[in-house]
Design a protein around this motif. Structure first.
Motif, PDB file in Angstrom:
ATOM      1  N   ARG A 133      58.950  44.997  53.685  1.00 33.34           N
ATOM      2  CA  ARG A 133      57.523  45.170  53.388  1.00 33.34           C
ATOM      3  C   ARG A 133      57.322  45.978  52.107  1.00 33.34           C
ATOM      4  O   ARG A 133      56.462  45.636  51.284  1.00 33.34           O
ATOM      5  CB  ARG A 133      56.826  45.848  54.563  1.00 33.34           C
ATOM      6  CG  ARG A 133      55.315  45.858  54.421  1.00 33.34           C
ATOM      7  CD  ARG A 133      54.598  46.326  55.647  1.00 33.34           C
ATOM      8  NE  ARG A 133      53.158  46.156  55.485  1.00 33.34           N
ATOM      9  CZ  ARG A 133      52.262  46.586  56.361  1.00 33.34           C
ATOM     10  NH1 ARG A 133      52.651  47.197  57.471  1.00 33.34           N
ATOM     11  NH2 ARG A 133      50.970  46.403  56.138  1.00 33.34           N
ATOM     12  N   THR A 173      56.721  28.052  60.446  1.00 30.95           N
ATOM     13  CA  THR A 173      56.212  28.934  59.387  1.00 30.95           C
ATOM     14  C   THR A 173      55.417  28.144  58.358  1.00 30.95           C
ATOM     15  O   THR A 173      54.340  28.571  57.913  1.00 30.95           O
ATOM     16  CB  THR A 173      57.374  29.676  58.705  1.00 30.95           C
ATOM     17  OG1 THR A 173      58.050  30.494  59.664  1.00 30.95           O
ATOM     18  CG2 THR A 173      56.865  30.564  57.577  1.00 30.95           C
ATOM     19  N   PRO A 211      54.877  39.249  60.791  1.00 29.69           N
ATOM     20  CA  PRO A 211      55.957  38.305  61.114  1.00 29.69           C
ATOM     21  C   PRO A 211      55.684  37.430  62.330  1.00 29.69           C
ATOM     22  O   PRO A 211      56.098  36.265  62.358  1.00 29.69           O
ATOM     23  CB  PRO A 211      57.171  39.216  61.326  1.00 29.69           C
ATOM     24  CG  PRO A 211      56.601  40.566  61.606  1.00 29.69           C
ATOM     25  CD  PRO A 211      55.337  40.642  60.848  1.00 29.69           C
ATOM     26  N   GLU A 212      54.988  37.966  63.326  1.00 27.50           N
ATOM     27  CA  GLU A 212      54.704  37.161  64.517  1.00 27.50           C
ATOM     28  C   GLU A 212      53.697  36.057  64.201  1.00 27.50           C
ATOM     29  O   GLU A 212      53.860  34.914  64.640  1.00 27.50           O
ATOM     30  CB  GLU A 212      54.194  38.056  65.641  1.00 27.50           C
ATOM     31  CG  GLU A 212      55.237  39.024  66.178  1.00 27.50           C
ATOM     32  CD  GLU A 212      54.707  39.884  67.314  1.00 27.50           C
ATOM     33  OE1 GLU A 212      53.539  39.684  67.727  1.00 27.50           O
ATOM     34  OE2 GLU A 212      55.451  40.750  67.796  1.00 27.50           O
ATOM     35  N   VAL A 266      58.059  34.363  61.712  1.00 28.38           N
ATOM     36  CA  VAL A 266      59.304  34.817  61.083  1.00 28.38           C
ATOM     37  C   VAL A 266      59.880  36.028  61.811  1.00 28.38           C
ATOM     38  O   VAL A 266      60.793  36.689  61.314  1.00 28.38           O
ATOM     39  CB  VAL A 266      59.106  35.144  59.580  1.00 28.38           C
ATOM     40  CG1 VAL A 266      58.701  33.913  58.807  1.00 28.38           C
ATOM     41  CG2 VAL A 266      58.120  36.282  59.388  1.00 28.38           C
ATOM     42  N   ASP A 267      59.360  36.305  63.010  1.00 28.25           N
ATOM     43  CA  ASP A 267      59.828  37.475  63.755  1.00 28.25           C
ATOM     44  C   ASP A 267      61.254  37.300  64.277  1.00 28.25           C
ATOM     45  O   ASP A 267      61.877  38.268  64.713  1.00 28.25           O
ATOM     46  CB  ASP A 267      58.886  37.808  64.912  1.00 28.25           C
ATOM     47  CG  ASP A 267      58.478  36.595  65.732  1.00 28.25           C
ATOM     48  OD1 ASP A 267      58.316  35.500  65.158  1.00 28.25           O
ATOM     49  OD2 ASP A 267      58.330  36.728  66.949  1.00 28.25           O
ATOM     50  N   LEU A 312      62.600  39.011  61.141  1.00 25.86           N
ATOM     51  CA  LEU A 312      62.032  40.334  60.877  1.00 25.86           C
ATOM     52  C   LEU A 312      61.278  40.828  62.097  1.00 25.86           C
ATOM     53  O   LEU A 312      60.236  40.278  62.463  1.00 25.86           O
ATOM     54  CB  LEU A 312      61.068  40.270  59.695  1.00 25.86           C
ATOM     55  CG  LEU A 312      61.645  40.136  58.290  1.00 25.86           C
ATOM     56  CD1 LEU A 312      60.507  39.948  57.294  1.00 25.86           C
ATOM     57  CD2 LEU A 312      62.475  41.365  57.928  1.00 25.86           C
ATOM     58  N   THR A 313      61.797  41.848  62.744  1.00 31.22           N
ATOM     59  CA  THR A 313      61.124  42.460  63.879  1.00 31.22           C
ATOM     60  C   THR A 313      60.209  43.560  63.372  1.00 31.22           C
ATOM     61  O   THR A 313      60.667  44.506  62.714  1.00 31.22           O
ATOM     62  CB  THR A 313      62.133  43.046  64.875  1.00 31.22           C
ATOM     63  OG1 THR A 313      63.013  42.003  65.315  1.00 31.22           O
ATOM     64  CG2 THR A 313      61.427  43.648  66.080  1.00 31.22           C
ATOM     65  N   LYS A 314      58.925  43.419  63.657  1.00 29.69           N
ATOM     66  CA  LYS A 314      57.960  44.389  63.153  1.00 29.69           C
ATOM     67  C   LYS A 314      58.315  45.796  63.614  1.00 29.69           C
ATOM     68  O   LYS A 314      58.559  46.038  64.801  1.00 29.69           O
ATOM     69  CB  LYS A 314      56.553  44.023  63.624  1.00 29.69           C
ATOM     70  CG  LYS A 314      55.454  44.756  62.884  1.00 29.69           C
ATOM     71  CD  LYS A 314      54.092  44.163  63.182  1.00 29.69           C
ATOM     72  CE  LYS A 314      53.009  44.813  62.340  1.00 29.69           C
ATOM     73  NZ  LYS A 314      51.680  44.184  62.571  1.00 29.69           N
ATOM     74  N   TRP A 369      62.445  45.382  58.486  1.00 25.45           N
ATOM     75  CA  TRP A 369      61.059  45.002  58.231  1.00 25.45           C
ATOM     76  C   TRP A 369      60.390  45.991  57.275  1.00 25.45           C
ATOM     77  O   TRP A 369      59.663  45.584  56.360  1.00 25.45           O
ATOM     78  CB  TRP A 369      60.299  44.937  59.549  1.00 25.45           C
ATOM     79  CG  TRP A 369      58.825  44.681  59.393  1.00 25.45           C
ATOM     80  CD1 TRP A 369      58.210  43.488  59.161  1.00 25.45           C
ATOM     81  CD2 TRP A 369      57.783  45.662  59.442  1.00 25.45           C
ATOM     82  NE1 TRP A 369      56.846  43.652  59.072  1.00 25.45           N
ATOM     83  CE2 TRP A 369      56.553  44.981  59.246  1.00 25.45           C
ATOM     84  CE3 TRP A 369      57.756  47.037  59.653  1.00 25.45           C
ATOM     85  CZ2 TRP A 369      55.326  45.637  59.240  1.00 25.45           C
ATOM     86  CZ3 TRP A 369      56.529  47.694  59.654  1.00 25.45           C
ATOM     87  CH2 TRP A 369      55.337  47.004  59.438  1.00 25.45           C
ATOM     88  N   VAL A 386      53.234  37.375  54.762  1.00 22.61           N
ATOM     89  CA  VAL A 386      54.116  36.884  55.829  1.00 22.61           C
ATOM     90  C   VAL A 386      54.987  38.009  56.364  1.00 22.61           C
ATOM     91  O   VAL A 386      55.191  38.133  57.588  1.00 22.61           O
ATOM     92  CB  VAL A 386      54.975  35.707  55.316  1.00 22.61           C
ATOM     93  CG1 VAL A 386      56.070  35.355  56.311  1.00 22.61           C
ATOM     94  CG2 VAL A 386      54.092  34.487  55.046  1.00 22.61           C
ATOM     95  N   VAL A 387      55.503  38.849  55.477  1.00 18.51           N
ATOM     96  CA  VAL A 387      56.326  39.981  55.915  1.00 18.51           C
ATOM     97  C   VAL A 387      55.503  40.955  56.746  1.00 18.51           C
ATOM     98  O   VAL A 387      55.978  41.476  57.768  1.00 18.51           O
ATOM     99  CB  VAL A 387      56.943  40.710  54.696  1.00 18.51           C
ATOM    100  CG1 VAL A 387      57.587  42.028  55.134  1.00 18.51           C
ATOM    101  CG2 VAL A 387      57.979  39.824  54.025  1.00 18.51           C
TER     102      VAL A 387
END
Length: 254
Positions: free
Chosen positions: A232, A30, A212-213, A217-218, A221-223, A228, A208-209
């Motif tokens: 956000r 990251t 995430p991919e 940071v995924d 946090l899974t989009k 997420w 970044v939020v």
């Protein structure tokens, strides 16, 4: 019992999670991606990076694959010993050092990493002053830290610990049998902005939020997930309640 804040020596011995190599490498990734995005450049090989509070070296070992020179300092002697014995690269060095009294020349470092450190040092104002002193004009610090306005304090997993008055917080951690003293001192978004007023602040939290991919940071946090979506909303519309992920750039000399 005295509640005077001093250094937290041997912190890595209290937190075995710091030796989770997979998670530490993801944190390093990251850092790399935010730096690349900020510079709009993939090649970081001409930059000298200093990590203040580098701990056991896992993150810096990964950063050294991208940056030209990486130096890590920490007051945690067991962590420094582990880093020096485990990670050996020509462009990587570890030294026992104080983040509030960095032993490098003025205007000498391209990039500084200060991640989850400010709440541990005795005086955050001195920390940021040292970061500003050592950065080259136009250089920058990748800064991340928690917000005082947290429902769950991450070090002790106690609700509202960072929000209540410190005198009560010391009693709280003792009653919960988590510690004898609440050492960590988090600040609000507004206070941290004041402490960093000598820098040009670029807030990466919402960016970044939102992606995430892209910023690796995924794993947290899974989009599209509920977590997420909440993160956000907070990062975009309630920055004052969000964790901080900032680029602190030292202004260029005129």
């Amino acid at each position: 019992m005295s509640t005077e804040r001093n250094y937290q020596y041997g912190y890595s011995q209290l937190k075995p999670s710091l030796f989770n190599a997979d998670k530490r490498v993801l944190k390093a990734e990251t850092i790399i991606r935010v730096c690349q995005d900020f510079l709009q450049c993939q090649d970081l090989s001409n930059l000298h990076l200093l990590d203040v509070g580098s701990s056991n070296g896992i993150i810096d070992n990964h950063l050294a694959k991208q940056f030209g020179q990486v130096s890590g300092i920490d007051i945690d002697e067991p962590a420094m010993a582990h880093a020096q014995a485990t990670f050996m690269r020509d462009n990587l060095e570890f030294k026992y050092g104080d983040a509030m009294d960095i032993s490098v020349a003025d205007n000498s470092i391209d990039v500084i990493v200060c991640t989850q450190i400010y709440e541990h040092v005795p005086d955050a104002k001195t920390l940021f002053r040292e970061i500003h002193r050592t950065l080259k004009p136009g250089g920058f610090c990748y800064f991340s830290g928690n917000n005082r306005l947290m429902l769950m304090e991450p070090h002790y997993r106690l609700p509202l610990l960072s929000v209540i008055p410190r005198a009560l917080a010391h009693r709280y951690v003792r009653l919960a049998r988590k510690a004898d003293y609440y050492h960590e001192k988090h600040y609000s978004w507004w206070t941290l902005r004041q402490l960093c007023s000598q820098f040009n602040i670029v807030d990466y939290s919402a960016k970044v939020v939102a992606e995430p991919e892209k910023f690796a940071v995924d794993y947290m946090l899974t989009k599209g997930s509920l977590k997420w979506q909440v993160a956000r909303l907070v990062s975009e519309y309630a920055r004052w309640a969000s964790p901080m992920m900032w680029i602190l750039q030292k202004p260029k000399e005129h």
